[in-house]
Scaffold this motif. Sequence first.
Motif, PDB file in Angstrom:
ATOM      1  N   ARG A 106       0.513 -21.663  32.459  1.00 10.59           N
ATOM      2  CA  ARG A 106       0.677 -23.032  31.965  1.00 10.59           C
ATOM      3  C   ARG A 106      -0.684 -23.688  31.747  1.00 10.59           C
ATOM      4  O   ARG A 106      -0.901 -24.379  30.740  1.00 10.59           O
ATOM      5  CB  ARG A 106       1.518 -23.838  32.959  1.00 10.59           C
ATOM      6  CG  ARG A 106       1.719 -25.299  32.586  1.00 10.59           C
ATOM      7  CD  ARG A 106       2.382 -25.467  31.235  1.00 10.59           C
ATOM      8  NE  ARG A 106       2.506 -26.872  30.880  1.00 10.59           N
ATOM      9  CZ  ARG A 106       2.641 -27.319  29.643  1.00 10.59           C
ATOM     10  NH1 ARG A 106       2.668 -26.451  28.627  1.00 10.59           N
ATOM     11  NH2 ARG A 106       2.757 -28.613  29.412  1.00 10.59           N
ATOM     12  N   ALA A 107      -1.615 -23.478  32.675  1.00 10.81           N
ATOM     13  CA  ALA A 107      -2.969 -24.024  32.504  1.00 10.81           C
ATOM     14  C   ALA A 107      -3.622 -23.465  31.245  1.00 10.81           C
ATOM     15  O   ALA A 107      -4.254 -24.197  30.477  1.00 10.81           O
ATOM     16  CB  ALA A 107      -3.820 -23.709  33.734  1.00 10.81           C
ATOM     17  N   ALA A 108      -3.466 -22.150  31.024  1.00 11.01           N
ATOM     18  CA  ALA A 108      -4.051 -21.512  29.840  1.00 11.01           C
ATOM     19  C   ALA A 108      -3.371 -21.982  28.562  1.00 11.01           C
ATOM     20  O   ALA A 108      -4.016 -22.060  27.506  1.00 11.01           O
ATOM     21  CB  ALA A 108      -3.949 -19.995  29.971  1.00 11.01           C
ATOM     22  N   ALA A 116     -12.059 -19.565  31.956  1.00 13.28           N
ATOM     23  CA  ALA A 116     -11.730 -19.415  33.380  1.00 13.28           C
ATOM     24  C   ALA A 116     -10.224 -19.328  33.588  1.00 13.28           C
ATOM     25  O   ALA A 116      -9.749 -18.569  34.451  1.00 13.28           O
ATOM     26  CB  ALA A 116     -12.300 -20.589  34.171  1.00 13.28           C
ATOM     27  N   TYR A 117      -9.457 -20.091  32.820  1.00 12.10           N
ATOM     28  CA  TYR A 117      -8.006 -20.059  32.966  1.00 12.10           C
ATOM     29  C   TYR A 117      -7.445 -18.710  32.532  1.00 12.10           C
ATOM     30  O   TYR A 117      -6.534 -18.171  33.167  1.00 12.10           O
ATOM     31  CB  TYR A 117      -7.370 -21.180  32.150  1.00 12.10           C
ATOM     32  CG  TYR A 117      -7.711 -22.583  32.622  1.00 12.10           C
ATOM     33  CD1 TYR A 117      -8.424 -22.788  33.806  1.00 12.10           C
ATOM     34  CD2 TYR A 117      -7.322 -23.702  31.892  1.00 12.10           C
ATOM     35  CE1 TYR A 117      -8.738 -24.069  34.237  1.00 12.10           C
ATOM     36  CE2 TYR A 117      -7.624 -24.987  32.321  1.00 12.10           C
ATOM     37  CZ  TYR A 117      -8.336 -25.172  33.486  1.00 12.10           C
ATOM     38  OH  TYR A 117      -8.635 -26.441  33.915  1.00 12.10           O
ATOM     39  N   LEU A 118      -7.993 -18.160  31.457  1.00 13.01           N
ATOM     40  CA  LEU A 118      -7.559 -16.835  31.010  1.00 13.01           C
ATOM     41  C   LEU A 118      -7.909 -15.762  32.039  1.00 13.01           C
ATOM     42  O   LEU A 118      -7.133 -14.839  32.275  1.00 13.01           O
ATOM     43  CB  LEU A 118      -8.198 -16.490  29.667  1.00 13.01           C
ATOM     44  CG  LEU A 118      -7.452 -16.883  28.397  1.00 13.01           C
ATOM     45  CD1 LEU A 118      -8.234 -16.450  27.173  1.00 13.01           C
ATOM     46  CD2 LEU A 118      -6.059 -16.277  28.368  1.00 13.01           C
ATOM     47  N   VAL A 149     -18.554 -14.600  34.595  1.00 11.94           N
ATOM     48  CA  VAL A 149     -18.798 -13.479  35.502  1.00 11.94           C
ATOM     49  C   VAL A 149     -17.489 -12.868  35.978  1.00 11.94           C
ATOM     50  O   VAL A 149     -17.362 -11.641  36.077  1.00 11.94           O
ATOM     51  CB  VAL A 149     -19.655 -13.932  36.701  1.00 11.94           C
ATOM     52  CG1 VAL A 149     -19.805 -12.795  37.719  1.00 11.94           C
ATOM     53  CG2 VAL A 149     -21.023 -14.400  36.232  1.00 11.94           C
ATOM     54  N   GLN A 150     -16.496 -13.719  36.280  1.00 13.68           N
ATOM     55  CA  GLN A 150     -15.215 -13.192  36.762  1.00 13.68           C
ATOM     56  C   GLN A 150     -14.586 -12.265  35.723  1.00 13.68           C
ATOM     57  O   GLN A 150     -14.031 -11.216  36.062  1.00 13.68           O
ATOM     58  CB  GLN A 150     -14.245 -14.329  37.085  1.00 13.68           C
ATOM     59  CG  GLN A 150     -12.908 -13.818  37.639  1.00 13.68           C
ATOM     60  CD  GLN A 150     -11.857 -14.893  37.778  1.00 13.68           C
ATOM     61  OE1 GLN A 150     -12.097 -16.056  37.469  1.00 13.68           O
ATOM     62  NE2 GLN A 150     -10.675 -14.521  38.240  1.00 13.68           N
ATOM     63  N   ALA A 151     -14.685 -12.647  34.456  1.00 16.49           N
ATOM     64  CA  ALA A 151     -14.097 -11.815  33.403  1.00 16.49           C
ATOM     65  C   ALA A 151     -14.824 -10.481  33.300  1.00 16.49           C
ATOM     66  O   ALA A 151     -14.192  -9.426  33.114  1.00 16.49           O
ATOM     67  CB  ALA A 151     -14.154 -12.550  32.066  1.00 16.49           C
ATOM     68  N   PHE A 152     -16.139 -10.514  33.437  1.00 18.78           N
ATOM     69  CA  PHE A 152     -16.920  -9.273  33.333  1.00 18.78           C
ATOM     70  C   PHE A 152     -16.614  -8.342  34.504  1.00 18.78           C
ATOM     71  O   PHE A 152     -16.346  -7.146  34.315  1.00 18.78           O
ATOM     72  CB  PHE A 152     -18.412  -9.602  33.281  1.00 18.78           C
ATOM     73  CG  PHE A 152     -19.252  -8.464  32.792  1.00 18.78           C
ATOM     74  CD1 PHE A 152     -19.515  -8.291  31.442  1.00 18.78           C
ATOM     75  CD2 PHE A 152     -19.784  -7.544  33.680  1.00 18.78           C
ATOM     76  CE1 PHE A 152     -20.280  -7.232  30.981  1.00 18.78           C
ATOM     77  CE2 PHE A 152     -20.551  -6.484  33.240  1.00 18.78           C
ATOM     78  CZ  PHE A 152     -20.799  -6.322  31.881  1.00 18.78           C
TER      79      PHE A 152
END
Length: 338
Positions: A106-108, A116-118, A149-152
């Motif tokens: 929902r946030a995304a 960050a939401y994704l 960084v989280q995505a990487f």
Amino acid sequence: WFSPALLTKARLLLSMSEWTEAKTTCERCLEEDAENVEALRILTLVQLVREGNMEDSEEVLERLNKSLARTERTNASLYHNTSLSFSRLVGGKKRLLALTLGLAERAADIEPKNSAYLSECAFQHVLSGDVEEGMRLYKRASKLNESNVQAFLGTIQCLLLQGKTQEAHEQLEFFAVVSETIGNSPELTYLHAKLAWLKDGDKTKQRKILCDQVLPMHWKRLENLDAAPNSFRWYLEFNCEFLLQIARDLLEHCPEEPLSTSDSPSPHLIAAKSLLTRVTRAIPACVAGKIELARCHFLMGTCVFVLFSFYSLSHVTYSFIYPSTSQHIPINTYSQVQ
């Protein structure tokens, strides 16, 4: 003024570890305002940290979702932060993860350009076992923000889960070059430990990295956290799911049969038991942690502690592990211990 005063009291009670009183205070608040989001958030926290009943946890999470949809339908930040807090506490239970993932999605949906939401959606897909979808969303998040960084790191984790160790190694090497200013983190160092085992087969190096680098960094970060004890932020940074994964990695190198009386437990087993003891003390409703801790005691041959661990699970195991059946892990395993 009535609800804000009660919520302030509830937060104070949480910081004092007065969980029952905090729950009662939130229930009083909900008698006046059945849609109060913060009261429902605190009740959810009580369920996931202290009580651990599957049906009650699911019910209050569903109430929270509906309340957010009615009263905060465009508040992407609140959806995201709520999902963050609880996804690390549900112990990988898919019914509860479906609810926290709904909040993240929902946030995304509200802010589709928010990387960050994704990333959080990707994380929860991986947590539920859908690595392919997690990888796809991590890549989308990286395209939206190359400095995410989280995505990487999430992409590298997916590569390791898919068995693509060489590609994961190359990505980690690249990240080390481009992120010198970011510094180290428990999550990044954990990936190096995982790679040491999956690529090189070096379980000793993996254990040393986990015990001498990852965990000290994690505890230091938690110690320096500017957040009240037992708050949403504290449990987010405690990151139960991350610690459980470290414990499982350590236990992967332990024997499947109990030690004989003349044998000493391996360093991996000792480290796993110490970590799981700390996790289950902080989160008594963590069924997955208690089961793994019972496994440690079983492997060490301390059957009395195995039975005690099973007894401490008895109030949550039926509903939390097998909600639709009378089968019960402790009963089955107890017969094996006998």
